[in-house]
Every structure is written in structure tokens, then in C-alpha cells.
Design an enzyme around this catalytic site. Sequence first.
Site, PDB file in Angstrom:
ATOM      1  N   HIS A  60       0.852  -1.199   0.000  1.00  0.00           N
ATOM      2  CA  HIS A  60       0.000   0.000   0.000  1.00  0.00           C
ATOM      3  C   HIS A  60       0.893   1.256   0.000  1.00  0.00           C
ATOM      4  CE1 HIS A  60      -0.265   0.820   4.665  1.00  0.00           C
ATOM      5  NE2 HIS A  60       0.937   0.492   4.297  1.00  0.00           N
ATOM      6  N   CYS A 110       5.510   6.801   4.028  1.00  0.00           N
ATOM      7  CA  CYS A 110       4.403   6.056   3.412  1.00  0.00           C
ATOM      8  C   CYS A 110       3.915   6.715   2.128  1.00  0.00           C
ATOM      9  CB  CYS A 110       3.251   5.906   4.390  1.00  0.00           C
ATOM     10  SG  CYS A 110       3.704   4.942   5.844  1.00  0.00           S
ATOM     11  N   HIS A 139       4.973   0.126  -0.440  1.00  0.00           N
ATOM     12  CA  HIS A 139       5.765  -0.725   0.445  1.00  0.00           C
ATOM     13  C   HIS A 139       4.753  -1.719   1.011  1.00  0.00           C
ATOM     14  CE1 HIS A 139       3.979   2.104   3.251  1.00  0.00           C
ATOM     15  NE2 HIS A 139       4.120   1.180   4.171  1.00  0.00           N
ATOM     16  N   HIS A 156       3.438  -5.047   3.965  1.00  0.00           N
ATOM     17  CA  HIS A 156       3.382  -5.612   5.315  1.00  0.00           C
ATOM     18  C   HIS A 156       2.873  -7.044   5.277  1.00  0.00           C
ATOM     19  CE1 HIS A 156       4.002  -1.648   7.097  1.00  0.00           C
ATOM     20  NE2 HIS A 156       3.070  -1.167   6.301  1.00  0.00           N
ATOM     21  N   ASP A 171      -4.841 -10.667  -0.116  1.00  0.00           N
ATOM     22  CA  ASP A 171      -3.532 -11.319  -0.031  1.00  0.00           C
ATOM     23  C   ASP A 171      -2.760 -11.247  -1.355  1.00  0.00           C
ATOM     24  OD1 ASP A 171      -1.470 -12.744   1.211  1.00  0.00           O
ATOM     25  OD2 ASP A 171      -2.229 -14.649   0.463  1.00  0.00           O
ATOM     26  N   HIS A 172      -1.487 -10.855  -1.242  1.00  0.00           N
ATOM     27  CA  HIS A 172      -0.612 -10.707  -2.416  1.00  0.00           C
ATOM     28  C   HIS A 172      -1.181  -9.687  -3.404  1.00  0.00           C
ATOM     29  CE1 HIS A 172       1.614 -13.991  -0.713  1.00  0.00           C
ATOM     30  NE2 HIS A 172       2.516 -13.896  -1.669  1.00  0.00           N
ATOM     31  N   GLU A 185      -0.849  -4.305  11.517  1.00  0.00           N
ATOM     32  CA  GLU A 185       0.000  -3.929  10.385  1.00  0.00           C
ATOM     33  C   GLU A 185       1.422  -4.433  10.633  1.00  0.00           C
ATOM     34  OE1 GLU A 185      -0.269   0.137   8.465  1.00  0.00           O
ATOM     35  OE2 GLU A 185       1.773   0.225   9.266  1.00  0.00           O
TER      36      GLU A 185
END
Lengths: 141, 141, 141, 141, 141, 141
Positions: free
Chosen positions: E14, E33, E39, E41, E79-80, E129
Site C-alpha cells: 500500500h 508512506c 511498500h 506488510h 492477499d498478495h 500492520e
Amino acid sequence: MIFLTRRATFSASHYYWNESWTAEKNQQVFGRCANRNGHGHNYTVEVTVAGEPDPVTGFVVDLKWLKDVIEHEVLAAYDHRHLNLEVPEFAASKLMPTTENIAISAWKRLEPAIALAGGAKLTRVRIYETPEIFAEFRGEA
Amino acid sequence: MIFLTRRATFSASHYYWNESWTAEKNQQVFGRCANRNGHGHNYTVEVTVAGEPDPVTGFVVDLKWLKDVIEHEVLAAYDHRHLNLEVPEFAASKLMPTTENIAISAWKRLEPAIALAGGAKLTRVRIYETPEIFAEFRGEA
Amino acid sequence: MIFLTRRATFSASHYYWNESWTAEKNQQVFGRCANRNGHGHNYTVEVTVAGEPDPVTGFVVDLKWLKDVIEHEVLAAYDHRHLNLEVPEFAASKLMPTTENIAISAWKRLEPAIALAGGAKLTRVRIYETPEIFAEFRGEA
Amino acid sequence: MIFLTRRATFSASHYYWNESWTAEKNQQVFGRCANRNGHGHNYTVEVTVAGEPDPVTGFVVDLKWLKDVIEHEVLAAYDHRHLNLEVPEFAASKLMPTTENIAISAWKRLEPAIALAGGAKLTRVRIYETPEIFAEFRGEA
Amino acid sequence: MIFLTRRATFSASHYYWNESWTAEKNQQVFGRCANRNGHGHNYTVEVTVAGEPDPVTGFVVDLKWLKDVIEHEVLAAYDHRHLNLEVPEFAASKLMPTTENIAISAWKRLEPAIALAGGAKLTRVRIYETPEIFAEFRGEA
Amino acid sequence: MIFLTRRATFSASHYYWNESWTAEKNQQVFGRCANRNGHGHNYTVEVTVAGEPDPVTGFVVDLKWLKDVIEHEVLAAYDHRHLNLEVPEFAASKLMPTTENIAISAWKRLEPAIALAGGAKLTRVRIYETPEIFAEFRGEA
């Protein structure tokens, strides 16, 4: 040379009991683990392979493949099982399902499948019985 | 008002099985947990009491005392045991030893001992079956 | 050959201070750790022994015995203590109670007791000062 | 000889994609990681140096210095970055930012800075992509 | 009443960026950010439902079913993935994919599926996070 | 309404001792904690604020700001300190630095700074003395 590790977990029951001993001796040597009804753990298995990262993929091995190998070779036999009663290497012999012997047995299950793939070498299997106790086998006598 | 929590762990076996169902129905509802040989977990029990810190000691309760209460009331009965076969609240009834029911049962074991001491009130019992699954009972219907 | 590890924890205070230096130099070298009032940590000690599992018990060593050895040799001396003031190897000398030196000192405390038992060899002592910092001694110069 | 380790974390994005392959082949080899929009991880880097504790300070290296080295050499380049697009060793080449290659790249970044200081030797860099997957490089071919 | 919780993890990218602001303002408000390359998590989602354990099964809900709900409703979408570019609630609006907004969005995804099943009520969604930062939504204005 | 939490850690020393009691009574009530040399812990402080996410930024509060508040209000006073000797709320009174009282004291330090900012409300402060023991204050009598 890179050492690449993947963890997985399984839940199983076991007990420690030597048929050729009296109940008293079993109790004395194995303490609370001598309960024939069994007790259980959330085990963690940590599998390490070593090799060179492939120049194109950057992989020592495909981690999805390694996950499948751990599932097929170890979890399918150990997860949600009673180690003494259902897992051949313990059920068919007097081999005690201690953390030490589970590490060796998991190695014997994993090693041929990893060797067959040809890409990397199994170098270490670590079994955590609890976060405070673990046994590691490196394939060395 | 302070909420003070202490954690402890125990290792136990269990299975899920309803005697009035067929093996097929047990398998269908309980999946891998329907194995009558049992499987096991490292459970974590988290006990929370609420009260005012004593103005002299700074304690809501003595944590050594709380540790002893957890050991005497819960761990002595559950640790290194097969919940279905050896723990009275599950062995003597059809109560299934799910994480949910273990949380309620542990509350029933802890509450009288903590109430008797008079200093603080039990407000929460949380049981982790694995780090990914936990059930919490707050004494509320 | 199996490497078997057991973890334990202790809570202790320490500070870093060299009597032959000025306060300024101590501050410059040791930073916040130069506070003579002391500060503290929850240390984790991880003790690894190596050997063959006994063919009958499946144990490299009895983990209950290893727990007792860690308690008698290390925790009895370090837990709830001020390392600089109360633990002989630091109090009676200029040896600084850094994570590095605690690892060496714990080794020296554990090695004779484990060697005496004859069954397995101490191969590694790891001390965590925090989850982010740890020192490991393997008995090698 | 003491092995002293410090951990740090960074959050980064990456993807796996080979320009000379079709989309189908990328998908087949890299699975969900072949998404060109990228996905990310909280990586943990674990840096181990080996040496003798200084007889006066008790330090193998100053941990504050080691923290700074990790921040300057690794985190400043990797944290809150897209590894494929912004980190030179991956952006300027076809080197895939796998856990394996990140471990080798972090070693190459850290080793000269640690060697320059002269006090201790870098012996191990471990990168965790998740708590279940990690790669370790020890500087050996 | 029991509160039953299940955890799952997903890895995503994100960034924080407001199109109507200058780059300088974005940098000032969002710091590291604000990098448009993104980047990532390893997020953890923790889903809590409340209800009475079924008298026969001992389940508040079937945990296998809850796992599937989390996978279908949340992980399949997140996810991914790059949250800003690929997840509809963020991609199609100016909604920033902060931990706070991910918790609300995951709730909106989970609540209808859980309500439809009729057995238990969603009471809490928590998103980590990192291990140090988490946001919790309880469905309350 | 979102509950947003940030964790931080500090290392400190403390002891439990009541000047108006004999050494025997102190020993009896406080056990190993009655050692005047002090012992220490790696404490974790978990700070939760509640509010609505800002429609533009998606933030309940800026987490960088919250980190700074925790550092200025709590860590600057507690980290690498002896709580009984150096932290005003304990040093200047008979207030015992128990986990319970540290939670209340940290709340009193944090609440005005967070209230002043106006954006969100402090709702919970949790202090972990060890991973097994924690105290939580919610600002309620």
C-alpha cells in the site's frame, strides 16, 4: 550457499511408556508423560535446505514445493494423530516419540523426497514440542 | 479499577465425538478432530481479575497466589491429561472439550477460589488452543 | 547426534560502569546503560546439549533434569538479582555483565554440572537480553 | 569467541517477474508473487558478528554502533521501498528480490562496514520474509 | 456467551497519497508512506464472533467454516495484492488503506457472510500492520 | 469508532519494599521482589486511543505522533531507569512500582498529552511486565 528454512505446525498426542518396565518405573522415569491416555502438543517443524539460489528464479527451492513436501511427508502422517498408536515408525516398534526421535523420524521422511528433487540438500530438521523445548537433527551420526 | 492478567500453559489431548452419531456423521462434522485416538495441543490459559490496587502493596492480587490458584484449579486437572477421558466435566458428560467449553469450564473452576479470597473479581478467562484460535468467557450469559 | 535445547527466563538488573574512567567517559561509551541506579531485563537463557538419544527412553538427556540444572546453576544465582552487585563473577571482579559475558558465565556454570552427568555435551548457551539482542557462546576460543 | 546478534525490521514491496518469459510462464513459476502491482512483507533482518568480548567493556561490538550500521547499510535502502523498483541491486539487474537474494545482498552491504571497523567479523545474515520463512547466508560459496 | 477468535495473515502493498495535495504536502503528512512505488506488510487479521456454544458440538461456530469465510471474504481480495490499486474499496475511491480503514473494510466484508449463517454475531475485527501497531473495529459508530 | 493501538518497550529496574515493615514482613509479602538491590524487566507498554478515522488521511491519530507521545511522556521517564529511585511518581511517594501502578501512572502521563491534541481519546493502557503478566487501566474508577 544459502540456508532456506520453512516452518509448519502439527498437533498430535503421545505418551512415554516402556512395556518391559513396571508402572512404577515408567512413572519414575517418564513422570507425567507416562499417562497412557496420552497428552498432546502443538509441534512446530522447521525444515532447512541448503543450496545456491537459481540465477533466474532466485530460488534455492520453490517454497511452495517445500511446503507441499512437508505436508505430504510429515504433516499427513503426524497431524491430528496419536504418535504412539498411529504413526508407523513409533507404533510398529519400541521407538519412543520424544522430541529427539520425532526430529530424526521427520528427517528420514523428508530427506529422500528432497534428495529426489535434486536441487538442494536437507541440512537441518528442528522440532519444537513447546516454545521452550526443541530438538535438532542435522543428519550426522 | 485495574484488570490484571496472568498466563499459564498446559498440554492435553482431546477428540470430538458424539456417541449418538454414526462414524460418517462424526467425520463430517468434526473432520480430523473425530479421530478417537486423540490429538493434542499446548493450550494457554489467560486469567484476568479486576479490582483496585491495594494502597500499601500496589497489588490487585498477589500474582504468586494467582499463579497457585491457576495451578491448583486448572493445571492440576488439565495438564498432561486426556480431556475426554480424565477431566470430570468432560468425561462424566457429553460436554465436548472444545476451546469454547474449556474456557467456560476453567471459569467455573477458577471463580469460586477467586471469589473466596475476596480481593478481586474474575472478569475473563481466555483459552488459546493454538496461537491462531482462542475462546474467551466473561461470565456473561 | 541430536541437539536438544531448553529455554528458561530470569529477570535481573545491571549497569555498565568502569571505575577507572570519568563519569563523562562512562557516559560516552556506555550511554544510557551507565546509570548507576541500574536498569533491568527479562533475560532468556537457551541451553543446548548434544548426544545420541538413549535407545530405550528416547532421551538425549532427561529434560526435567536439564531444567533443574538450569535452575540450580543459573537461575538461582541470576534471577531477581542485581548482576553487578550480587552475582559473584561480576561483583568480585571488573567483568562487565554484558550479554556476551553473561553467556560465557552461564556456560561456565552449566558445563561442569552437565559434564558430570556424562550423558551429553553442552554445545551452546544463548542469552537474549531482549527479543532483538542475543549472544551465543559455544565453548570455543 | 562470542556470536552476537541484533535484529531489525523493515517493510517493503516486491514481486517476482522474468521479462524474458510469457505472462503464463511467470504465473506458473511464481504463482501469486507474479503480480506486477507488487505485494509486501514486514521483513526481519538478523545480523550476527563474531569476536572476543573486549576485556574492559565486555563488548564484542557496541550494539548501538551495530544498530546504526544496520540502519545505514540496509534499512535506509530497503525500508518503505519497492525492492524491484528502488533498490539498486535488484532494480539495475535481473536479480530477483527473493528472501535468498535479499540475504546475500544485505550481507554485501553490511560486510565492508563491519570489516572496516576491525573489531569483529560478520558471520551470518538471516532474513525472515514471514515468521514461517527465512533465508540465511554465512558468506560461504 | 463466548467470544471465539480466529487469526489469519495476508501480505499486501500500500501507500498513502492524496491526489489533491502537492507532493510536498503528501510527504509532510504521510512521511515514508507517501512513496508511490508502495511498500508492504505481513498483516494479521483477527476475527471475533460471539454466541452460545452449541450443546451438541460445543461450537460457537465451526472454526473450519470461519477460516473459509475469512479466506473467501478477506484473503482472496487482499492477499498478495496492492491495496490501493487492486482492492475495490480503496481503488475505486479516495479511501486510504490505513490499518484503521482496513479494519472497517474487513468488517464490511465479513459481517454479511457471518450474519447470513445465523449462528453467531461478528463482534470484533482487529488488523495488525506490524506486531507493534493494530486497529480494532467493533461495528460501533 | 476505531480503537488504534501502538506498542513500545522499555527496560527498567524496581523492587518492592515497605519502609514501615520489618525485613521479614517485606520478604514474606514480596518474596524475591523484596531484594533492595533491585531486579529488572523488559516492559511493554500498549497504548490504545479511540476515535473516527479522518476522512482524508484515514488516521484516527498520526501513528508517528503517537509514537512520539509515548516516547516523551513514558519512555523518557521510565526507560533505563530504576523506577523506585528515579521516577517521580514512585520515588517521591510510597507508591509501589507494581505492574498495576505503572499502568495507572503511564495513563496519567499520557492522558493530558493525548487530550490536548483533541483528535482521539485515550481508552486503554496495558503494561506487560513479562509476556505472562500484564495490567490494564481504562481510566475507570
